[in-house]
Design an enzyme around this catalytic site. Sequence first.
Site, short mmCIF file in Angstrom:
data_model
loop_
_atom_site.label_atom_id
_atom_site.label_comp_id
_atom_site.label_asym_id
_atom_site.label_seq_id
_atom_site.Cartn_x
_atom_site.Cartn_y
_atom_site.Cartn_z
N GLU A 22 46.77 -41.27 -58.20
CA GLU A 22 47.18 -39.90 -57.89
C GLU A 22 46.28 -38.84 -58.51
OE1 GLU A 22 49.18 -38.86 -55.67
OE2 GLU A 22 50.23 -40.70 -55.19
N ASP A 34 49.38 -30.05 -50.65
CA ASP A 34 49.23 -31.37 -50.02
C ASP A 34 50.09 -31.34 -48.77
OD1 ASP A 34 48.89 -34.06 -49.43
OD2 ASP A 34 50.35 -34.73 -50.92
#
Length: 125
Positions: A22, A34
């Site tokens: 991540e 995102d």
Amino acid sequence: MHAEMNLAAISDKCLACICQVESNCNRNIKCRLDGASDSCGPFQIKNVYWIDCYRPGSGFRQCANDYTCAKGCTRAYMRRYGGRTCGTTCEDYARMHNGGPTGCKKSSTNSYWRKIMAAGCSRNS
């Protein structure tokens, strides 16, 4: 402890692989857009994920950007859904982290699982 949680437990190694994929486990990374919403912190947690992990800390961004709180949130999310909508392997957990409670059933999470394996985890790590 919440009554609806299962007994599933994600391993420290699997959590470390998710954190690595991540954010390179960068504890100073903040929020970034995102898709249509922000993903925040070392585990790149979204607000809906934080809600599903029972809203720890003093708020979404505070928790997601704090490594300890975000790690606990991820563990709580996996306890909530692991063994119920998916299994309890590192693969199941990683694919849920990427694709939501039924992420283990989505072909779109296969590439994420390959990244987790490249980070050093296996199905049963």
